[in-house]
Design a protein around this motif. Structure first.
Motif, PDB file in Angstrom:
ATOM      1  N   ASP B  84      -7.727   8.368  -1.728  1.00 10.02           N
ATOM      2  CA  ASP B  84      -6.848   7.761  -1.811  1.00 10.02           C
ATOM      3  C   ASP B  84      -6.894   6.128  -1.684  1.00 10.02           C
ATOM      4  O   ASP B  84      -6.203   5.160  -2.524  1.00 10.02           O
ATOM      5  N   MET B  85      -8.190   5.978  -2.535  1.00 10.58           N
ATOM      6  CA  MET B  85      -8.455   4.325  -2.363  1.00 10.58           C
ATOM      7  C   MET B  85      -7.958   3.138  -1.879  1.00 10.58           C
ATOM      8  O   MET B  85      -7.105   3.109  -0.753  1.00 10.58           O
ATOM      9  N   SER B  86      -8.531   2.057  -1.657  1.00 13.90           N
ATOM     10  CA  SER B  86      -8.276   1.075  -1.002  1.00 13.90           C
ATOM     11  C   SER B  86      -8.149  -0.184  -1.561  1.00 13.90           C
ATOM     12  O   SER B  86      -8.083  -1.188  -1.444  1.00 13.90           O
ATOM     13  N   LEU B  87      -8.194  -0.066  -3.680  1.00 14.72           N
ATOM     14  CA  LEU B  87      -8.106  -0.606  -4.067  1.00 14.72           C
ATOM     15  C   LEU B  87      -6.601  -1.945  -4.346  1.00 14.72           C
ATOM     16  O   LEU B  87      -5.510  -0.622  -4.709  1.00 14.72           O
ATOM     17  N   ILE B  88      -6.408  -2.598  -3.993  1.00 13.13           N
ATOM     18  CA  ILE B  88      -5.217  -3.460  -5.346  1.00 13.13           C
ATOM     19  C   ILE B  88      -4.948  -3.242  -6.223  1.00 13.13           C
ATOM     20  O   ILE B  88      -5.469  -3.622  -7.252  1.00 13.13           O
ATOM     21  N   PRO B  89      -4.033  -2.438  -7.078  1.00  9.49           N
ATOM     22  CA  PRO B  89      -4.119  -2.641  -8.797  1.00  9.49           C
ATOM     23  C   PRO B  89      -4.039  -3.189  -9.800  1.00  9.49           C
ATOM     24  O   PRO B  89      -4.277  -3.770 -10.744  1.00  9.49           O
ATOM     25  N   GLU B  90      -3.063  -4.300  -9.016  1.00 13.15           N
ATOM     26  CA  GLU B  90      -2.706  -5.648 -10.314  1.00 13.15           C
ATOM     27  C   GLU B  90      -3.948  -6.632  -9.964  1.00 13.15           C
ATOM     28  O   GLU B  90      -4.082  -7.700 -10.442  1.00 13.15           O
ATOM     29  N   LEU B  91      -4.858  -6.303  -8.772  1.00 14.29           N
ATOM     30  CA  LEU B  91      -5.979  -7.241  -9.135  1.00 14.29           C
ATOM     31  C   LEU B  91      -7.361  -6.909  -9.602  1.00 14.29           C
ATOM     32  O   LEU B  91      -7.329  -6.213 -10.294  1.00 14.29           O
ATOM     33  N   LEU B  99     -12.525  -8.194  -1.947  1.00 11.75           N
ATOM     34  CA  LEU B  99     -11.390  -8.303  -0.454  1.00 11.75           C
ATOM     35  C   LEU B  99     -11.162  -7.744   0.434  1.00 11.75           C
ATOM     36  O   LEU B  99     -11.952  -6.975   0.862  1.00 11.75           O
ATOM     37  N   GLN B 144     -11.669   3.606 -11.377  1.00 11.60           N
ATOM     38  CA  GLN B 144     -11.482   3.464  -9.935  1.00 11.60           C
ATOM     39  C   GLN B 144     -12.228   3.780  -8.998  1.00 11.60           C
ATOM     40  O   GLN B 144     -12.827   3.139  -7.916  1.00 11.60           O
ATOM     41  N   LYS B 151     -17.440  -1.481  -3.549  1.00  7.55           N
ATOM     42  CA  LYS B 151     -16.303  -2.687  -2.496  1.00  7.55           C
ATOM     43  C   LYS B 151     -17.128  -1.908  -1.384  1.00  7.55           C
ATOM     44  O   LYS B 151     -17.364  -2.910  -0.977  1.00  7.55           O
TER      45      LYS B 151
END
Lengths: 324, 501
Positions: B84-91, B99, B144, B151
């Motif tokens: 379920d991903m560890s990305l920050i959507p706004e960045l 990060l 994504q 990443k």
């Protein structure tokens, strides 16, 4: 309305300014008038900045108001009872504010207690501390201090200079790792943690920084009012939150927007108060038979603030529905 | 290079792992297989530092290690790309790469250059369809997933763990990814690949470890192990490939249940028309993002449509909200458990009864005793593995959570069930159980519109398949025409004639 994202604060502020200028007339543009606007509202502006640092990291701090009061009390006592210089007392106050922030941060980040509860409880505790330090309003502030505060530096109102320095400092801080981590945590704490961000450390730093800036706000409040009164602090807590929300920072994810949004939101509140004041004095001058009590003034300006908050919420909702 | 012995992990009374062991060599690509609830997610989370083990030992390059947090796991050179991903959507893409991995350069400018270089390199090698400054929330799930891998690679790990990241990826992107992974493994990277998709496992991996019930059952070399054997190890039972397709073949569908005319959702769905008969299973196939999701959601009232008529049982219906849809007898299940299906902080019982509550009259009284019984019956009937009906839905594994999503509709006598990739990320056993449930529903007259990214599944279960391409239905495959090749060609937009059901 994608361009609106994160910029609602500017729009509202612009609107408010226009109305203010219409009401006040050309007199608005004098150094005196602008100086007064910034001078009397600098404490709120700084409080909003303190709050935005904390909210950027996903937290909230209701104790900011009483931290300001605590700073105020400490300065007065240091000045009058211990004969310290103003700068020395200010440093003491800022140290205290940072300490408050650290305590908040540690309880929230390490003990996992919800921020709203912790800061609410701390708020009462800090007020008690402040009252212990300064039980009764009073005390003096050296004349040079409040003169300088109310005056100008190189023709620019002092308060405005202070604001610009703080804002530039905060915006530059946005290039550093720590602020990137703060916004990451504020956006999605779990993902930030999983990516290797030291969540606890960053949160504690955010609250400590907020506490320090709040204490700075207290310093300016002391210079402004030239006295000490612990009761002056309370209202700043909720007003700072309103300022941040009206500034429209929610959802933009960019540190610079948070900072500038907070400033515009706080200015919006300030200008609204100005507008209401001028509107009411216009009425009482030209229609002396209508006696409107000042309570209505407050009611009216708070009503407009609710409107500002609703617009912020609606704008964010529209953006959310558009996206995913 | 990596050795795990007797790993143990308990969550309260549940033993997620009790005897898990695994060994890997440098440069090896190993699959980690197991049904939902077998402990594979737990095991990889121990390796990545999200869970702390309760027992067992881990050696990395002959040194025993303790992994306490994601930070310490990274220090050991273990990197994980999360399901379920560890990305920050706004960045942006590059901000996300960095990060938690921030380089120790002195000046921001120097590191900015390096970050940009790396981002561009990864975009090239992985075929990411985005620019370094694109915001992650503006990317589709497939890209994504690739960013998530980029990443993980940023820290130059010695062990890369991939937790079901291919679940939302387009086929062509998966191929590029696998080529990349094979190159990296030749350079010495060890890769642990967790997946439910057997074709991918055979394509990428050389070996596999199978977990069942928290215990390592078997280590195999994939070249010598056919799929049936793997399934046998995973489930302890022989699995039959045939489904109830045979049963639905014999049934005659006469009554028209729903007619859709010229349904249009701006930008996504263009003039789709369809007739749905009682008890039918209509498959919906297509590459990701061709309008299938929006089509189904429009029918459910979750997506506004600009044009089109919907008739149910010969009466025109306006569906503006899911409530309208449910009242009209339409149900919906999607594969996006976290965002759309499961209320993770509510109990199993509440999740199962939510539809019943939603359609009941305001002011009607709930009897806790009866509700508990209903929930328990459903748990038994659906074979949901849970510690009880009052535990939080969060604690269930993916496949079992999905069974909750199905269970909530069972008591409703639905006319039509809309499915948007409901078995995504679900293991083979639960998948077959869930599909059997769907077939049972059709026996009682419910019609099903089944959109799936798994062509095999559709070929087995559907009576006809509508292929979506760029918002239009470009082909309808009838029973006789259904085979993998025709389907794949249609999905890519190569069609001989237009489609109308």
């Amino acid at each position: 309305m994608k361009w609106l994202e994160g910029k609602l604060g500017y729009v509202l502020l612009a609107g408010a300014l226009v109305i203010n200028i219409c009401l006040q007339g050309i007199g608005f543009f004098t150094a005196d008038s602008i100086g007064a606007l910034f001078g009397s509202n600098l404490p709120l502006l700084l409080a909003a900045l303190a709050q935005t640092v904390i909210m950027a990291a996903g937290g909230i701090d209701i104790s900011i108001g009483n931290t300001i009061a605590l700073a105020n009390g400490i300065i007065i006592v240091c000045l009058n009872a211990y004969g310290m210089s103003f700068s020395g007392s200010s440093l003491a106050a800022i140290a205290a504010g940072t300490g408050v922030g650290l305590v908040n941060g540690i309880i929230i980040a390490c003990f996992r207690v919800p921020p709203l509860l912790v800061t609410f409880a701390m708020s009462t505790f800090i007020k008690g501390l402040a009252l212990m330090i300064l039980p009764k309003p009073g005390g003096n502030v050296p004349t040079e201090v409040y003169r300088t505060y109310g005056g100008t530096i190189f023709m620019i109102p002092t308060a405005l200079v202070i604001l610009i320095v703080v804002v530039v400092f905060l915006v530059l801080a946005g290039r550093f790792r720590i602020t990137n981590h703060m916004t990451a945590i504020g956006s999605n704490e779990r993902n930030a943690y999983v990516s290797g961000v030291r969540v606890e450390l960053v949160k504690v730093t955010a609250y400590a920084a907020g506490g320090a800036i709040a204490a700075l706000s207290g310093v300016c409040l002391t210079a402004l009012t030239a006295t000490g009164d612990v009761r002056n602090g309370e209202s700043f807590a909720l007003q700072s939150i309103a300022a941040v929300i009206i500034g429209g920072m929610l959802g933009s994810g960019k540190w610079k927007n948070y900072i500038l949004g907070a400033v515009s939101g706080a200015l919006f509140l300030a200008v609204i108060n100005n507008i209401v004041f001028y509107a009411f004095s216009y009425v009482s001058v030209n229609y002396p038979e209508m006696q409107i009590s000042t309570y209505y003034q407050q009611l009216f300006s708070n009503f407009i603030i609710i409107f500002g908050l609703m617009s912020a919420a609606l704008a964010e909702r529209r953006n959310r529905r558009r996206g995913r | 290079m990596l050795r795990i012995i007797d790993l143990e992990k308990n969550f309260g009374a549940v033993k997620a792992l009790s005897n898990a062991s695994l060994e890997m060599e440098r440069g090896e690509i190993r699959a980690l297989l197991g049904a939902n609830g077998s402990g594979k997610s737990t095991l990889v989370k121990v390796l990545s530092g999200l869970n702390k083990k309760d027992g067992g030992r881990i050696w990395l390059n002959q040194e025993e290690i303790e992994i306490n947090s994601p930070v310490s796991s990274k220090k050991y050179g273990i990197a994980m790309a999360y399901q379920d991903m560890s990305l920050i959507p706004e960045l942006s893409l590059e901000e996300n790469l960095v990060l938690g991995n921030e380089p120790k350069e002195k000046t921001a400018a120097m590191s900015q250059g390096r970050i940009r270089e790396y981002a561009e390199k990864m975009i090239r090698e992985l075929g990411i369809q985005a620019a370094p400054d694109t915001r992650v929330k503006d990317m589709d799930l497939s890209n994504q997933g690739l960013v998530e891998v980029a990443k993980a690679m940023y820290t130059e790990p010695i062990l890369l763990i991939l937790d079901e990241i291919t679940a939302s990826m387009h086929r062509d992107q998966v191929e590029l990814l696998f080529a990349f992974l094979k190159r990296e493994s030749q350079k010495g990277l060890s890769i642990l690949f967790v997946s439910h998709r057997f074709e991918e496992v055979y394509e990428l991996c050389q070996s596999a470890t199978i977990l069942r019930g928290g215990v390592s059952i078997q280590d195999v070399q994939l070249a010598q192990t056919p799929v049936n054997r793997l399934i046998y190890y995973m489930t302890g039972e022989e699995m039959k490939g045939e489904h109830d397709r045979a049963q639905s073949e014999g049934r005659s569908h006469s009554r028209i249940l729903m007619e859709i005319e010229n349904l249009t959702v701006e930008g996504q769905v263009k003039q789709i028309s369809m007739t749905v008969r009682e008890g039918e299973i209509i498959g919906i196939a297509g590459l990701q993002g061709q309008g299938q999701s929006e089509f189904l959601r429009a029918l459910y009232g979750a997506c506004p449509y600009q044009e089109g008529r919907i008739r149910i049982d010969n009466a025109d219906i306006k569906i503006k909200t899911p409530k309208d849809a449910v009242k009209a007898g339409i149900g919906f299940i999607s594969g996006d458990r976290e965002k759309e299906q499961i209320m993770s902080v509510r109990s199993v019982e509440e999740n199962l009864l939510v539809v019943e509550h939603a359609v009941s009259r305001p002011g009607s009284i709930c009897f806790p005793g009866r509700e508990k019984k209903v929930a328990e019956e459903l748990v038994n009937r659906l074979n949901i593995i849970t510690a009880g009906t009052d535990v939080l839905a969060d604690s269930l594994s993916g496949g079992n959570q999905q069974k909750l999503a199905v269970g909530r509709w069972l008591g409703q006598e639905l006319k039509i069930l809309l499915l948007d990739d409901p078995t995504k990320g679900v293991d083979v056993k639960a998948r077959s159980e869930i599909n059997k449930l769907f077939c049972n529903m059709t026996k009682r007259g419910t019609a099903i519109l089944y959109s799936s990214s798994d062509n095999e599944e559709l070929l087995e279960i559907a009576e006809k398949i509508c292929v979506f391409y760029e918002g239009r239905m470009i082909k309808v495959l009838s029973k006789g025409e259904m085979n993998g090749e025709v389907l794949a060609r249609a999905m890519l937009g190569v069609a001989e004639e237009g489609g109308h059901v």
